[in-house]
Design a protein around this motif. Structure first.
Motif, PDB file in Angstrom:
ATOM      1  N   UNK A 125       1.233  -1.132   0.448  1.00  0.00           N
ATOM      2  CA  UNK A 125       0.188   0.048  -0.026  1.00  0.00           C
ATOM      3  C   UNK A 125       0.857   1.312  -0.097  1.00  0.00           C
ATOM      4  N   UNK A 126       1.891   1.033   1.163  1.00  0.00           N
ATOM      5  CA  UNK A 126       2.736   2.571   0.838  1.00  0.00           C
ATOM      6  C   UNK A 126       2.988   1.923  -0.785  1.00  0.00           C
ATOM      7  N   UNK A 127       4.066   1.357  -1.579  1.00  0.00           N
ATOM      8  CA  UNK A 127       4.533   1.938  -2.426  1.00  0.00           C
ATOM      9  C   UNK A 127       3.829   1.875  -3.217  1.00  0.00           C
ATOM     10  N   UNK A 128       2.192   1.799  -3.069  1.00  0.00           N
ATOM     11  CA  UNK A 128       1.785   2.163  -4.617  1.00  0.00           C
ATOM     12  C   UNK A 128       1.422   3.664  -4.500  1.00  0.00           C
ATOM     13  N   UNK A 129       1.764   4.079  -3.261  1.00  0.00           N
ATOM     14  CA  UNK A 129       1.057   5.716  -2.568  1.00  0.00           C
ATOM     15  C   UNK A 129       2.258   6.049  -3.285  1.00  0.00           C
ATOM     16  N   UNK A 130       3.766   5.590  -2.881  1.00  0.00           N
ATOM     17  CA  UNK A 130       4.395   5.896  -3.141  1.00  0.00           C
ATOM     18  C   UNK A 130       5.002   6.564  -4.686  1.00  0.00           C
ATOM     19  N   UNK A 131       4.114   5.127  -5.605  1.00  0.00           N
ATOM     20  CA  UNK A 131       4.353   5.655  -6.951  1.00  0.00           C
ATOM     21  C   UNK A 131       3.448   6.444  -7.621  1.00  0.00           C
ATOM     22  N   UNK A 132       2.262   6.755  -7.160  1.00  0.00           N
ATOM     23  CA  UNK A 132       1.445   7.094  -7.981  1.00  0.00           C
ATOM     24  C   UNK A 132       1.261   9.280  -7.140  1.00  0.00           C
ATOM     25  N   UNK A 134       4.443  10.236  -6.121  1.00  0.00           N
ATOM     26  CA  UNK A 134       5.755  10.640  -5.993  1.00  0.00           C
ATOM     27  C   UNK A 134       6.404  11.111  -4.950  1.00  0.00           C
ATOM     28  N   UNK A 135       6.305   9.812  -3.741  1.00  0.00           N
ATOM     29  CA  UNK A 135       6.379  10.254  -2.651  1.00  0.00           C
ATOM     30  C   UNK A 135       7.244   8.755  -1.680  1.00  0.00           C
ATOM     31  N   UNK A 136       8.176   8.685  -2.197  1.00  0.00           N
ATOM     32  CA  UNK A 136       9.560   7.559  -2.488  1.00  0.00           C
ATOM     33  C   UNK A 136       9.730   7.945  -1.081  1.00  0.00           C
ATOM     34  N   UNK A 137       9.830   9.189  -0.486  1.00  0.00           N
ATOM     35  CA  UNK A 137      11.036   9.094   0.617  1.00  0.00           C
ATOM     36  C   UNK A 137       9.801   8.741   1.792  1.00  0.00           C
ATOM     37  N   UNK A 138       8.912  10.265   1.419  1.00  0.00           N
ATOM     38  CA  UNK A 138       7.742  10.038   3.100  1.00  0.00           C
ATOM     39  C   UNK A 138       7.242   8.155   2.973  1.00  0.00           C
ATOM     40  N   UNK A 139       6.952   7.877   1.981  1.00  0.00           N
ATOM     41  CA  UNK A 139       6.456   5.960   2.147  1.00  0.00           C
ATOM     42  C   UNK A 139       8.213   5.011   2.578  1.00  0.00           C
ATOM     43  N   UNK A 140       8.621   5.405   2.357  1.00  0.00           N
ATOM     44  CA  UNK A 140      10.014   4.812   2.939  1.00  0.00           C
ATOM     45  C   UNK A 140       9.780   5.291   4.894  1.00  0.00           C
ATOM     46  N   UNK A 141       9.876   5.650   5.033  1.00  0.00           N
ATOM     47  CA  UNK A 141      10.114   6.773   6.608  1.00  0.00           C
ATOM     48  C   UNK A 141       8.115   5.527   7.007  1.00  0.00           C
ATOM     49  N   UNK A 142       7.120   5.890   6.262  1.00  0.00           N
ATOM     50  CA  UNK A 142       5.576   4.901   6.815  1.00  0.00           C
ATOM     51  C   UNK A 142       6.387   3.502   7.064  1.00  0.00           C
ATOM     52  N   UNK A 143       6.954   2.913   5.615  1.00  0.00           N
ATOM     53  CA  UNK A 143       7.367   1.410   6.075  1.00  0.00           C
ATOM     54  C   UNK A 143       8.373   1.381   7.047  1.00  0.00           C
TER      55      UNK A 143
ATOM     56  N   UNK B   4      -1.786  15.321  -0.284  1.00  0.00           N
ATOM     57  CA  UNK B   4      -2.637  14.000   0.029  1.00  0.00           C
ATOM     58  C   UNK B   4      -2.249  12.744   0.176  1.00  0.00           C
ATOM     59  N   UNK B   5      -1.120  12.050  -0.370  1.00  0.00           N
ATOM     60  CA  UNK B   5      -0.163  10.875   0.349  1.00  0.00           C
ATOM     61  C   UNK B   5       0.297  10.934   1.277  1.00  0.00           C
ATOM     62  N   UNK B   6       0.548  12.109   1.471  1.00  0.00           N
ATOM     63  CA  UNK B   6       1.553  12.169   2.994  1.00  0.00           C
ATOM     64  C   UNK B   6       0.738  12.199   3.936  1.00  0.00           C
ATOM     65  N   UNK B   7      -0.748  13.117   3.604  1.00  0.00           N
ATOM     66  CA  UNK B   7      -1.780  12.703   4.662  1.00  0.00           C
ATOM     67  C   UNK B   7      -2.197  11.319   5.269  1.00  0.00           C
ATOM     68  N   UNK B   8      -2.020  10.463   4.045  1.00  0.00           N
ATOM     69  CA  UNK B   8      -2.990   9.589   3.949  1.00  0.00           C
ATOM     70  C   UNK B   8      -2.055   8.176   4.340  1.00  0.00           C
ATOM     71  N   UNK B   9      -0.795   8.775   4.598  1.00  0.00           N
ATOM     72  CA  UNK B   9       0.448   7.637   5.178  1.00  0.00           C
ATOM     73  C   UNK B   9       0.660   7.606   6.848  1.00  0.00           C
ATOM     74  N   UNK B  10      -0.024   9.408   6.910  1.00  0.00           N
ATOM     75  CA  UNK B  10       0.321   9.277   8.635  1.00  0.00           C
ATOM     76  C   UNK B  10      -0.613   8.849   8.866  1.00  0.00           C
ATOM     77  N   UNK B  11      -1.646   8.885   8.547  1.00  0.00           N
ATOM     78  CA  UNK B  11      -3.400   9.394   9.072  1.00  0.00           C
ATOM     79  C   UNK B  11      -2.942   7.919   9.617  1.00  0.00           C
TER      80      UNK B  11
END
Lengths: 261, 169
Positions: A125-132, A134-143, B4-11
Motif C-alpha cells: 500500500x505504501x509503495x503504491x502511494x509512493x509510485x502514484x 511521487x512521495x518515495x521518501x515518505x513511503x520509506x519512512x512509513x514502512x 494528500x498522499x503524505x496525509x494518507x500515510x500519516x493517518x
C-alpha cells in the motif's frame, strides 16, 4: 543508492512473499472453496455491506473459480515487481493489483491469514502511494516506522506476559501442530534454561528493534542482522516462510531512513 | 497530490499506533475498517497459542444411530516447509475459527442461542455438512476439542464446544 532503488528492493522482497503465498493457495485451494474454512458463502455474511449494493460485484469476483483468476493475476503482478522495471507505469499497475487483491482477500474471509499477509498489504500500500504521488521518501519512512511499531508491539506485549517471562512460551508454541517442531519442543522441555534464554532473546530483539532508526550504523546493522536471524529461525522451526520475506522487505526502508538519507 | 498522499500515510500510521494500545482500541477501529487496513502486531503475545485445536464430527443415520466421532485431519507439513508450506492456510484457518469461537463463547450474553448465527459456528457447520460421507446421514454434529502436549510425555485433551445436531440437506 537512491530512495527509488531502496523502494524497488522493498517491492522485490515483498513480491517474493506474495508469489509464495499465491502459489500455496493455488496448489491447495480447498480452504477457499465454497465449503472451505475461508469460503465466500459464509465470509459474505460477516458484514452487512458485503450483501448490500456491493454484494453482486463481490459475488462475481470472489466465487472460487474467479478468485483463482484473482490469485493468478496477483501472482503475475508480483513476478512483474521482481523485475527491476525502469518505467513507472508497469510497477504502478503491478502494485495496484497486489494491493487490491490483498484487500479482496481480507474482504473474502478473515480466516487463514497471518501477519505476513498484513505486512505485505502495509508495504504494498505504501509503495503504491509512493509510485502514484511521487512521495518515495515518505513511503520509506512509513514502512520503516510500521516495521518498528510491529516489532516493538510484539516485544512489549511479550515482556508483559508471564508466559513469555517464565520461558514457557517457546516450548508451548513449538509443541503445537501448526507452528511446532517436535525436536525443538523436546530440547526446550529438557532444557528450561535454554527455553527461558530463547524467550528473553525474542523479547529483547523485538523490543530493541526501533533503535535501528537512531542513525548509528553499527546499531542498525546489528539489529537488522538479528532480525534476519530471528526470522530465519522462525522459518526453520515454525514454517513461517512468508514472514521472512514480508518483514525483511521493510529492512531497505530502515536502512534508508537510518543511514542513507 | 503529494500532500494528500503524505496525509494518507500519516493517518494510516497514526491509526496503526492507536490499534496496538489495547484489544479494545483494535476492536473499535476494526469495526470501521472494512478493508482490513489496520494491522494487529501482537504476534504470539501476550498469551501465545500453545494449544492444538481439533474438529470432530459424527452423524445421525436414518435409523437413529449415532456414528463414532471422526477427526478432521490437519494438512501435513512437508520437509520443505521453510520454503513451501501450502497446508498452513487450512491449518491456520482451523486455529482462527477456534479462536474466534472461543471469543464468542466468552462474550456470550444471556442469549446463548446467538452463537448459532456467529461466523465461526456457521463456518464450521458449513464445512462439516459438506464433507463426503460413506453412508447416508440425516443430521450431523461437531465437537471442538483442544489438546496440549505435556512437558513430559503424552497429551492433555479437553472438550471446548459441542454443537447442536443439524439436519443435512
Amino acid at each position: 543508492m537512491t530512495a527509488d532503488q531502496y523502494l524497488v528492493l522493498t517491492e522485490q522482497l515483498v513480491a517474493v512473499a506474495v508469489v509464495i503465498s499465491c502459489l500455496e493457495y493455488l496448489v491447495r485451494p480447498g480452504v477457499l472453496s465454497d465449503h472451505g474454512l475461508a469460503g465466500w458463502p459464509v465470509g459474505r455474511l460477516t458484514r452487512r455491506w458485503k450483501t448490500g449494493p456491493w454484494g453482486a460485484v463481490l459475488d462475481a469476483i470472489l466465487v472460487p473459480s474467479r478468485y483463482r483468476i484473482v490469485l493468478l493475476l496477483r501472482c503475475g503482478a508480483a513476478v512483474m515487481l521482481l523485475v527491476p522495471w525502469t518505467e513507472p507505469v508497469p510497477r504502478v499497475a503491478a502494485l495496484a493489483i497486489v494491493v487490491v487483491s490483498s484487500l479482496l482477500a481480507q474482504v473474502r474471509s478473515s480466516y487463514g491469514h497471518d501477519g505476513a499477509d498484513q505486512m505485505c498489504l502495509v508495504v504494498g500500500g505504501a509503495a503504491l502511494v509512493a509510485r502514484i504521488a511521487l512521495v518515495t521518501e515518505a513511503a520509506l519512512w512509513f514502512i520503516a516506522l510500521q516495521a518498528c511499531l510491529a516489532y516493538a508491539t510484539a516485544g512489549l506485549k511479550k515482556a508483559a506476559s508471564p508466559v513469555w517471562r517464565s520461558g514457557e512460551a517457546l516450548p508451548g508454541v513449538l509443541g503445537t501442530t501448526i507452528y511446532g517442531n517436535a525436536r525443538a519442543h523436546r530440547t526446550l522441555v529438557r532444557h528450561p534454561g535454554i527455553a527461558r534464554l530463547g524467550c528473553f532473546s525474542v523479547i529483547a530483539i523485538e523490543t530493541a528493534f526501533p533503535l535501528a532508526l537512531i542513525g548509528l550504523a553499527p546499531v542498525t546493522c546489528v539489529l537488522l542482522a538479528l532480525g534476519v536471524a530471528f526470522h530465519a529461525s522462525t522459518v526453520i522451526l515454525m514454517g513461517l516462510n512468508t514472514f521472512f520475506w514480508a518483514f525483511t522487505a521493510t529492512y531497505p526502508a530502515i536502512v534508508y531512513v537510518a543511514l542513507a538519507r | 497530490m503529494a500532500t494528500i498522499a503524505v496525509g494518507i500515510l500519516v493517518l494510516w500510521f497514526a491509526l496503526s499506533v492507536v490499534a496496538q494500545v489495547s484489544d479494545r482500541c483494535l476492536r473499535t477501529l476494526r469495526r470501521y475498517d472494512v478493508l482490513g487496513l489496520i494491522p494487529a502486531y501482537n504476534f504470539f503475545a501476550p498469551t501465545p497459542g500453545t494449544l492444538d485445536y481439533h474438529i470432530l464430527v459424527r452423524d445421525l443415520s436414518s435409523d437413529g444411530e449415532l456414528t463414532g466421532w471422526r477427526e478432521l485431519p490437519y494438512l501435513p507439513s512437508t520437509p520443505w516447509a521453510f520454503v513451501w508450506n501450502p497446508g498452513r492456510r487450512h491449518n491456520k484457518a482451523i486455529f482462527d475459527v477456534m479462536k474466534d469461537l472461543a471469543a464468542w463463547i466468552n462474550e456470550l450474553g444471556p442469549d446463548k442461542a446467538s452463537i448459532y448465527l456467529s461466523t465461526p459456528y456457521l463456518t464450521v457447520l458449513d464445512h462439516v455438512s459438506a464433507l463426503p460421507r460413506a453412508e447416508a446421514a440425516t443430521k450431523t454434529q461437531f465437537l471442538l476439542m483442544s489438546s496440549r502436549r505435556r512437558q513430559g510425555a503424552g497429551v492433555d485433551v479437553a472438550p471446548v464446544f459441542l454443537s447442536a445436531l443439524h439436519p443435512l440437506i
